[in-house]
Write an enzyme that holds these catalytic residues in place. Structure first.
Site, PDB file in Angstrom:
ATOM      1  N   SER A 267       0.834  -1.198   0.000  1.00 49.27           N
ATOM      2  CA  SER A 267       0.000   0.000   0.000  1.00 49.27           C
ATOM      3  C   SER A 267       0.877   1.259   0.000  1.00 49.27           C
ATOM      4  O   SER A 267       1.753   1.397  -0.844  1.00 49.27           O
ATOM      5  CB  SER A 267      -0.950  -0.034   1.198  1.00 49.27           C
ATOM      6  OG  SER A 267      -1.980   0.911   1.053  1.00 49.27           O
ATOM      7  N   HIS A 408      -7.286  -5.845  -0.829  1.00 45.07           N
ATOM      8  CA  HIS A 408      -6.103  -5.060  -0.482  1.00 45.07           C
ATOM      9  C   HIS A 408      -5.475  -5.625   0.791  1.00 45.07           C
ATOM     10  O   HIS A 408      -5.941  -5.369   1.900  1.00 45.07           O
ATOM     11  CB  HIS A 408      -6.536  -3.600  -0.271  1.00 45.07           C
ATOM     12  CG  HIS A 408      -5.415  -2.635  -0.125  1.00 45.07           C
ATOM     13  ND1 HIS A 408      -4.630  -2.239  -1.177  1.00 45.07           N
ATOM     14  CD2 HIS A 408      -4.940  -1.970   0.964  1.00 45.07           C
ATOM     15  CE1 HIS A 408      -3.735  -1.348  -0.764  1.00 45.07           C
ATOM     16  NE2 HIS A 408      -3.893  -1.184   0.549  1.00 45.07           N
TER      17      HIS A 408
END
Length: 429
Positions: A267, A408
């Protein structure tokens, strides 16, 4: 007040907002490929003056420096002063970690300048069977103690983001959060594969908030300065600086093979890993996991998170100059495939997740694909086709890519691919 005056006033206001990067992004993010705008992607092998790059030596001497300068001054921000390690201390060590498989070290790196002092801690697990271990290096989000249930890991007293689901409140870490992110860090699997793992709590280097009064930034302020200049480092650049200081330490640690340090990030920390790897050629390989906008994903696609959105939500991550491209990607003379290309000829792995549309998986893949011509200058294999590979079927070339099922996150599948790829690229050539 006449209608004409109102119209002119609104037009001037719009121009001012564009200049200062404050235009509010469109209401809803785009998740439809049919709505991706047409755009011209800059050629990584053509200089800003129009010269075609045909040799690896021309890339190294001409194109790479100008791209690195642009990203430094207009995207992430340059580091305005040098801050070497003042002192390092092994604050805890055991040769019997993980039931005797590993040596555990906890090392403080200390920095001092004028009246400023900063310390961050590197947690290391190194396989006992290796004389000098190759190492995966990456930041963690909520403290070193969260990556495993090992009760010997020290708990940081640094500011942290709150997450009640992880037992983190009042911006402080406690025993309640020990091991809560162990699912992202398969320490034993890494050790069993012959690699070491080193991790740092990123908020010890620079707290992840829009406040430049703490962390490492004040070390470089001139008299009266309270925040970085428009072309100076945001938090991503500061975190990348911290990774390079960890590399400084590894070069004098006899238990680490400093020629085989793979920088990893997920991320926002995937963005950080890419920028660290682009600048610091001592990193032998780079892994970007779901890094999205400002990381591996092409900005000009305006898919999912955009430059305007990321600068509005996290104004401290990038330098202020980057705001000139809020809702103005057409004016951006670079894109993220050129960030990936800056890592050449060293191996780089870009990974996406099928349901992580905010990070634009196709944009991440295309950036890896369009970086490939630079790798080919060096005789390296990249992404062979503009067609994305099927889900869970990785490409393990020097430029590597996979898209996996799920969201994610960092999963066992991801780590299995990274280890196999590292074996191929670094250990079993």
């Amino acid at each position: 007040m006449t209608t004409r005056f109102i119209i002119l006033t609104l037009a001037v206001l719009a121009i001012c907002l564009t200049i200062f990067g404050q235009i509010v992004p469109q209401k809803d993010p785009n998740y439809d490929e049919n709505n991706v705008p047409k755009f011209d992607l800059p050629d990584p092998l053509t200089t800003f003056s129009g010269k075609k790059i045909k040799k690896s030596s021309e890339w190294i001497e001409e194109r790479r420096p100008e791209l690195l300068t642009f990203f430094s001054e207009n995207v992430y921000g340059k580091v305005p002063c040098k801050i070497p390690i003042y002192q390092w201390k092994v604050v805890e060590q055991s040769g019997n970690a993980l039931d005797g498989k590993a040596c555990r070290k906890q090392v403080d790196l200390i920095f001092k300048k004028d009246n400023h002092t900063l310390r961050f801690n590197i947690l290391m697990y190194l396989p006992n069977e290796a004389e000098k271990a190759p190492v995966f290096l990456g930041y963690n989000f909520y403290g070193n103690h969260t990556i495993t249930n090992d009760t010997n890991i020290l708990i940081s007293d640094a500011w942290t983001r709150n997450d009640k689901s992880l037992g983190i409140d009042n911006h402080r870490l406690t025993e309640d959060s020990r091991g809560v992110r162990a699912n992202r860090w398969p320490v034993e699997k890494i050790i069993d594969s012959g690699y070491g793992l080193a991790t740092i709590f990123y908020c010890e280097v620079d707290p992840d908030r829009d406040d430049f009064s703490d962390g490492i930034h004040p070390f470089c302020y001139i008299e009266g300065q309270q925040c970085p200049a428009s072309d100076e480092w945001g938090s991503i650049s500061a975190w990348a600086w911290g990774l390079s200081r960890a590399m400084d330490y590894f070069e004098q640690d006899n238990d680490v093979d400093a020629s085989k340090v793979i920088v990893f990030g997920h991320s926002r920390l995937g963005k950080t890993a890419l920028w660290a790897g682009a600048q610091d050629e001592r990193f032998s390989a780079v892994i970007s996991n779901n890094s999205g906008c400002g990381g591996a994903a092409l900005s000009k696609r305006r898919f999912g998170e955009t430059i305007a959105r990321i600068n509005a939500a996290f104004p401290h991550w990038f330098c202020k100059n980057f705001r000139k491209y809020n809702d103005n990607e057409v004016a951006l003379p670079v894109d993220q495939h050129e960030l990936i290309a800056l890592i050449a000829p060293r191996p780089v792995y870009v990974a996406s997740a099928e349901k992580d549309l905010w990070a634009d998986p196709r944009g991440e893949f295309l950036a890896a694909y369009f970086a490939t011509p630079v790798y080919e200058l060096f005789g390296k294999d990249g992404i062979p086709s503009q067609e994305m590979p099927p889900v869970n079927q990785p490409i393990h070339n020097t430029v590597a890519y996979h898209i996996r099922t799920g969201e994610h996150d960092v999963t066992d599948f991801d780590w299995e691919q990274y280890i196999k790829w590292a074996d191929k690229q670094l250990l079993k050539k």
